[in-house]
Design a protein around this motif. Structure first.
Motif, short mmCIF file in Angstrom:
data_model
loop_
_atom_site.label_atom_id
_atom_site.label_comp_id
_atom_site.label_asym_id
_atom_site.label_seq_id
_atom_site.Cartn_x
_atom_site.Cartn_y
_atom_site.Cartn_z
N ALA A 64 -15.28 -37.79 0.21
CA ALA A 64 -14.65 -38.85 0.51
C ALA A 64 -14.45 -40.12 -0.51
O ALA A 64 -13.48 -40.38 0.02
N SER A 95 -14.67 -46.72 2.97
CA SER A 95 -15.54 -45.87 3.69
C SER A 95 -16.41 -45.52 3.53
O SER A 95 -17.36 -46.46 2.52
N ASN A 127 -15.28 -51.54 6.21
CA ASN A 127 -16.58 -51.45 7.16
C ASN A 127 -17.01 -51.51 8.85
O ASN A 127 -17.42 -50.89 9.51
N ARG A 150 -14.28 -50.97 11.70
CA ARG A 150 -14.69 -49.39 12.20
C ARG A 150 -15.94 -49.45 13.00
O ARG A 150 -15.93 -48.75 13.34
#
Ligand SMILES: C[S@@+](CC[C@H](N)C(=O)[O-])C[C@H]1O[C@@H](n2cnc3c(N)ncnc32)[C@H](O)[C@@H]1O
Length: 233
Positions: A12, A144, A182, A185
């Motif tokens: 990631a 992420s 975050n 999302r």
């Protein structure tokens, strides 16, 4: 050359790499990320650094074992000190506590250079790292979440990418804990992260209340965290 397989957390972080940019991996330990970035042709060259003798020796052995000694330097140093000569543009600081990451970043002029992108992965205290970044003039450009399914412990890792702008950004408490990008999302990993953060606060609240102390701020923050995630569902 043997290919390196990164775990989900490092993969990631690697997904924030900008193709063709030189990098520094601070606190590299096994040098898995540098070997992956150069071995996959994502980065042309870079420097792997660590403050401790054991890890930097391990890194050197792994780098030369991968045949990449010409492209990846290995340097024993504290944080980013002395890494300017390698002109890294993508700077990784992964797998350390959030406060240590902020100490490393805030102590360095290199971190503020134009064109430098910081890619950070705090194991703890992500909120303290975000607080330092936003109050210190770094803009969080993306984030992420990662989960290592192999470990099966449900732990969610946060990856934060930032660049220096000199502009102080205002963040609320919930954004500091979960991350603005975050939250925007949404998704299952964010929900797990929020559940964990809320549970930590509620445990603290119960402890305070059993000592007849006020736990209203802890309960309110826990509720705000859960509400921020609920709105995204
Ligand atoms: C848990 S390992 C993380 C390794 C790798 N970055 C990862 O995420 O898998 C942390 C590493 O950071 C190194 N470290 C701790 N403080 C440091 C500092 N101030 N400067 C450079 N390296 C540091 C430690 O020696 C250790 O090798």
């Amino acid at each position: 050359m043997k290919k390196i397989q990164l775990d989900s957390r490092l993969a990631a972080a690697a997904s924030f790499a900008r193709r063709g940019k030189a990098f520094a991996d601070v606190g590299t330990d096994h040098a898995s990320l540098p070997i992956y970035l150069v071995g996959e042709g994502i980065a042309p060259r870079g420097v792997a650094s660590d403050i401790n003798e054991g890890p930097i020796t391990r890194a050197r052995i792994n780098i030369s074992g991968a045949g990449l000694g010409e492209k990846i330097a290995a340097v024993r140093t504290d944080g980013l000190s002395g890494l300017e000569e390698y002109a890294p543009e993508d700077v990784y600081v992964l797998g350390m506590g959030g406060e240590l990451i902020w100490r490393i970043v805030s102590a360095s002029e290199l971190a503020k250079r134009e064109g430098v992108r910081l890619i950070m992965q705090p194991m703890t205290r992500a909120a303290e790292l975000r607080r330092g970044l936003t109050e210190g003039g770094f803009s969080i450009i993306d984030e992420s979440l990662a989960e290592d399914e192999r470990l099966g412990d449900g732990r969610i890792y946060q990856i934060i990418a930032a660049e220096y702008t000199g502009v102080r950004e205002e963040y609320g408490e919930v954004e500091l804990i979960l991350g603005r990008h975050n939250i925007a999302r949404g998704g299952e990993k964010l929900k797990k992260l929020a559940d964990f953060a809320a549970e930590v606060l509620l445990t603290r609240a119960r402890g305070l209340e059993s000592a007849s102390r006020d736990a209203t701020p802890e309960r309110k923050l826990a509720a705000d965290i859960l509400a921020a995630v609920k709105e995204k569902k």
